[in-house]
Design an enzyme around this catalytic site. Structure first.
Site, PDB file in Angstrom:
ATOM      1  N   GLY A 492      -4.033  -9.774   2.830  1.00 28.11           N
ATOM      2  CA  GLY A 492      -4.075  -8.775   3.068  1.00 28.11           C
ATOM      3  C   GLY A 492      -4.187  -7.670   1.894  1.00 28.11           C
ATOM      4  O   GLY A 492      -3.143  -7.437   1.428  1.00 28.11           O
ATOM      5  N   GLY A 494      -4.216  -3.425   2.946  1.00 31.70           N
ATOM      6  CA  GLY A 494      -4.478  -1.907   3.588  1.00 31.70           C
ATOM      7  C   GLY A 494      -4.105  -0.627   2.290  1.00 31.70           C
ATOM      8  O   GLY A 494      -4.439  -0.292   0.915  1.00 31.70           O
ATOM      9  N   GLY A 497      -1.134  -0.752   0.125  1.00 26.51           N
ATOM     10  CA  GLY A 497      -0.340  -1.242  -0.584  1.00 26.51           C
ATOM     11  C   GLY A 497      -1.288  -3.463  -0.067  1.00 26.51           C
ATOM     12  O   GLY A 497      -1.990  -3.532   0.548  1.00 26.51           O
ATOM     13  N   VAL A 499      -0.575  -7.102   0.812  1.00 25.96           N
ATOM     14  CA  VAL A 499       0.653  -8.435   2.126  1.00 25.96           C
ATOM     15  C   VAL A 499       0.313  -9.529   1.265  1.00 25.96           C
ATOM     16  O   VAL A 499      -0.981 -10.144   0.912  1.00 25.96           O
ATOM     17  CB  VAL A 499      -0.185  -8.196   2.976  1.00 25.96           C
ATOM     18  CG1 VAL A 499       1.458  -9.125   4.077  1.00 25.96           C
ATOM     19  CG2 VAL A 499       0.538  -7.121   3.879  1.00 25.96           C
ATOM     20  N   LYS A 514       4.911  -6.884   2.436  1.00 28.21           N
ATOM     21  CA  LYS A 514       4.647  -5.616   1.838  1.00 28.21           C
ATOM     22  C   LYS A 514       4.916  -4.979   1.199  1.00 28.21           C
ATOM     23  O   LYS A 514       5.602  -4.460   1.415  1.00 28.21           O
ATOM     24  CB  LYS A 514       3.653  -4.955   3.414  1.00 28.21           C
ATOM     25  CG  LYS A 514       3.206  -3.747   3.780  1.00 28.21           C
ATOM     26  CD  LYS A 514       3.230  -3.105   5.084  1.00 28.21           C
ATOM     27  CE  LYS A 514       1.707  -2.038   5.170  1.00 28.21           C
ATOM     28  NZ  LYS A 514       2.392  -1.657   5.828  1.00 28.21           N
ATOM     29  N   ASP A 620      -2.197   3.089  14.541  1.00 29.79           N
ATOM     30  CA  ASP A 620      -3.545   2.947  14.257  1.00 29.79           C
ATOM     31  C   ASP A 620      -3.289   1.132  14.635  1.00 29.79           C
ATOM     32  O   ASP A 620      -3.497  -0.186  13.837  1.00 29.79           O
ATOM     33  CB  ASP A 620      -2.914   2.373  12.806  1.00 29.79           C
ATOM     34  CG  ASP A 620      -4.130   2.518  11.721  1.00 29.79           C
ATOM     35  OD1 ASP A 620      -5.054   2.541  11.978  1.00 29.79           O
ATOM     36  OD2 ASP A 620      -3.530   1.688  10.375  1.00 29.79           O
TER      37      ASP A 620
END
Length: 802
Positions: A492, A494, A497, A499, A514, A620
């Site tokens: 993934g 974000g 950065g 993952v 991460k 979040d």
């Protein structure tokens, strides 16, 4: 003609063209329109069954002309009644002396329940009008309907008290009054209904004590008083209810005093739930007489003393919850001999001693919560103690050992303790003497390093930046484990950065790493915030941090990464918004799975807000930050912008132009954050509400359909409650069994559950923070919704059997 796909309207002259018809069976079709007035001309008519269609309008007011009518079944339609005039059909039905069944559940009936209901046929056996919006009180003279065997008025807006005359219904088998606003006490006359097998009055406002006469109900199989305001002691007479075999639920009331030893008389009981009361004293040993008990929930009380060692006699026990009591003593090792035990919750007590090694040998155990006790000593390394997803031991500061992933200190060996005590005098003098020059060298080196750093160019690291208190993994290990940060291993992306899936040499399984992009403004702070938040918290529903990396990469640049437990089923977002195999439901989330996931989410947030000191605000919450493990249970992750709510934070007003400005993601961020208000738990509640609506509708808040002032919250609010089934995620049905679309009770159960969840989402995502639920109330409500859905399944099984 039942169970087809016929549609259209019934002919208006039906009563004229079929004058001798006796039975009309058109249930489970797609008929619509109003019921023809000419029906009342069918003098020979005995039964009308039009269940599960779309008939609308009012019920003909002169049904009483059908004097041979014995069944009028119109469940699951859209029939209406809004005032006294439109309820006249009930008074008219009093002329139908042969009427045995009146079923009008799951329609759109409103207004007060007419008192004329008590004047219906003395032969009436079934009165079923659940899931409408009927108000008023249960008629005082309902006892006149002496032949009643089933009464279901649940899920309405009824108020007032349960009439004392209900004791006259001596043939009654099932009584459902749950999910109303009924107040008053449980009448003592209830003890006269000796044929009663199911008493379900949960989710009302009942007060007073449980009448001892309830012990006379020798055929009772279900006693459900969950979520009322019942006070006083549990009467000793409950021990007479040996017939209760399915459910005994008095949870979330105001009951106090001891649990009577007579509870051991419930020898056929499968589920005993007394959570959320004020019960105290010792847990009686006699409870072990309930040998077939599968679920025992005594959490949220004030029970004292030790855990009875006789619990192991309940061989069928799969669920045991003693959380949030005042229990002391040690954990009985023989709990491991309960061969089917799957979930054991003992958190927030005063338990001491060591963790029994035998619990690690319990192969069926899937969840074990021993957090916040006074346990000490070595943590076992077998069984559940290797499953960090299902294990929680936080808050026991004297534990040691265990698997490396727990990051506990090593247990001192007996030889180490002996050497410490037996250290010679000369050695004790030599060590500090030799250490003095080394200390001087270190001081000089530190001074030179300080000067060097002071001259270096400033970076984004804030002055208060400190490395997290976690074990460090070398950069090269992460580089190798991700195959050089290969795109093929990206899980993934974000704002700060990526993952990666990573396999470290010292880890038996894959982990998630991460990696922060330090070229992006705010990434250092995000790294620090996430480490700061995660080092404070441990909960089964939070993603577990394994280690971290604070190093230099192969180009000499700063490198920051956090290593997490790998979640095999990715994020909730992917499960909600992916395309599935619609033929066999592969990949779709069932309703039960969604409810379990929702419970995990609220448990995590409730812990962050109310179980941590100081509280932690996630800031979040959204489906992409909710990860699913191998068992499809949820863990909340990504604490990159989380805030620890100390006193200074709670008083601070945010500047939307600052680095701590608007916190969250578009669609999920609380509206008050955009106005510069401070971070608060209310913001997480808003995000939870949006997430719940998204989970059960399949609609993202950023969907293109939401514009011009229309939001996901508004979309749900407009549909609630009548159109909930229309906005529900169609993928839910991919996992349901065959032929369920024709099962009226099953569809009703689904509708009730979805309505409750959507309503909870609406209440949590209100525009004004003061109008939202607290996280603790939201968690309690979500648990109640899930538990009610599970219990309704059991009650449906009972009904089907009978």
């Amino acid at each position: 003609m039942a169970g087809n796909k016929l549609h259209g309207r019934l002919p208006s002259d039906l009563g004229k063209n079929l004058p001798s018809i006796k039975d009309i069976g058109i249930g489970l079709n797609l008929f619509s329109g109003v019921l023809p007035l000419s029906l009342t001309n069918l003098s020979t008519l005995q039964a009308i069954d039009a269940t599960s269609n779309s008939f609308s309008g009012v019920v003909p007011s002169d049904l009483g002309r059908l004097q041979n009518l014995n069944l009028f079944q119109m469940d699951n339609n859209m029939l209406e009644a809004n005032n006294e005039e439109e309820w006249e059909f009930v008074a008219s039905l009093a002329n139908c002396s042969r009427l045995q069944k009146l079923e009008l559940g799951w329609n759109r009936l409103k207004g007060k329940l007419p008192s004329s209901l008590a004047n219906l046929s003395a032969n009436l056996q079934v009165l079923q009008i659940p899931s409408n919006k009927i108000s008023g009180a249960v008629p005082l003279d309902v006892g006149n309907l002496a032949s009643l065997q089933l009464v279901d008025l649940s899920d309405n807006l009824l108020s007032g008290a349960i009439p004392e005359s209900i004791g006259k219904l001596t043939q009654l088998n099932e009584l459902y009054l749950s999910s109303n606003n009924i107040s008053g006490v449980v009448p003592s006359s209830i003890g006269k209904i000796t044929s009663l097998s199911i008493l379900s009055v949960h989710a009302n406002n009942l007060q007073g004590s449980i009448p001892p006469s309830i012990g006379n109900l020798s055929k009772l199989s279900v006693l459900d008083l969950f979520k009322n305001k019942v006070t006083g002691f549990i009467p000793n007479e409950v021990g007479h209810l040996s017939s209760i075999s399915i459910d005994f639920d008095l949870s979330y009331n105001l009951l106090e005093g001891p649990l009577p030893s007579e509870v051991g008389g419930l020898v056929n009981l499968k589920e005993l739930t007394l959570s959320g009361n004020k019960l105290s004293g010792d847990i009686p040993d006699t409870i072990s007489n309930c040998r077939v008990l599968e679920k025992l929930a005594l959490d949220g009380n004030s029970f004292q003393g030790s855990i009875p060692v006789t619990f192991n006699k309940m061989a069928g026990l799969t669920f045991l919850n003693l959380t949030n009591n005042k229990l002391n003593g040690s954990i009985p090792g023989n709990l491991a001999s309960i061969t089917n035990l799957q979930e054991l919750y003992l958190a927030h007590n005063n338990l001491s001693g060591t963790i029994p090694e035998s619990l690690g040998n319990q192969t069926s155990l899937l969840r074990l919560d021993l957090s916040f006790n006074n346990l000490h000593g070595k943590v076992p390394k077998e069984g559940i103690f290797t499953n960090l997803t299902g294990l929680s031991i936080v808050g026991n500061n004297a534990l040691c050992g265990g698997v490396p992933q727990l990051h506990l200190p090593e247990c001192p060996s007996s030889s180490a303790r002996k050497n410490k005590k037996g250290m010679s005098k000369s050695l004790r003098i030599a060590i500090p003497t030799a250490g003095a020059p080394l200390l001087s060298i270190f001081v000089v080196w530190a001074g030179l390093l300080y000067r060097k750093l002071k001259k270096a160019s400033k970076k984004e690291i804030p002055p208060q930046f400190t490395e997290p208190e976690l074990p460090i993994v070398p950069y090269n290990d992460i580089l190798k484990g991700t195959d050089g940060f290969s795109e093929a291993n990206v899980l993934g992306k974000g704002r700060y950065g990526k993952v990666y899936k990573c396999t470290l040499e010292n880890q038996a399984t894959a982990v998630a790493v991460k990696v922060f992009n330090l070229q992006v403004s705010g990434s250092y702070k995000s790294f620090q915030a996430e480490c700061e938040a995660l080092r404070r918290v441990k909960h089964r529903c939070l993603v577990k941090i394994v280690t971290c990396c604070s190093s230099i990469d192969h180009q000499g640049q700063d490198f920051r990464a956090i290593v997490f437990e790998f979640m095999t089923n990715s994020s909730l977002d992917r499960w909600i918004h992916s395309n599935f195999d619609r033929q066999n439901g592969q990949g779709a989330l069932s309703l039960s799975q969604r409810l379990d996931i929702a419970v995990d989410i609220v448990d995590a947030l409730d812990y962050l807000h109310n179980g941590c000191q100081p509280p932690v605000i996630h800031c979040d919450l959204k489906p992409s930050n909710i990860l699913l493990n191998q068992d499809m249970r949820a863990c909340v992750g990504d604490f990159g912008i989380a805030r620890v709510l100390d006193e200074a934070t709670s008083k601070q007003h945010m500047n939307s132009n600052s680095s701590i400005g608007i916190r969250g993601s578009i669609g999920y961020i609380a509206p008050e954050y955009g106005d510069g208000l401070a971070v608060s738990t209310n913001g997480d509640v808003f995000s939870l509400g949006i997430t719940l609506i998204e989970m059960f509708t399949g609609r993202s808040p950023t969907n293109d359909m939401f514009k011009d002032g229309i939001s996901l919250h508004h979309y749900a609010e407009v549909a609630f409650p009548d159109k909930v089934m229309e906005i529900a995620d169609a993928n839910i049905w991919l996992r349901e069994g065959p032929n369920t679309s024709n099962d009226t009770r099953y569809i009703t159960k689904i509708k009730e559950c979805l309505s409750s969840v959507i309503q909870l989402g609406i209440l949590c995502s209100k525009q004004l923070p003061t109008e939202r639920l607290s996280m603790s109330n939201a968690a309690a409500e979500m648990h109640a919704i899930r538990d009610k859905y599970s219990s309704t399944q059991q009650l449906s099984d009972v009904r089907s059997y009978q």
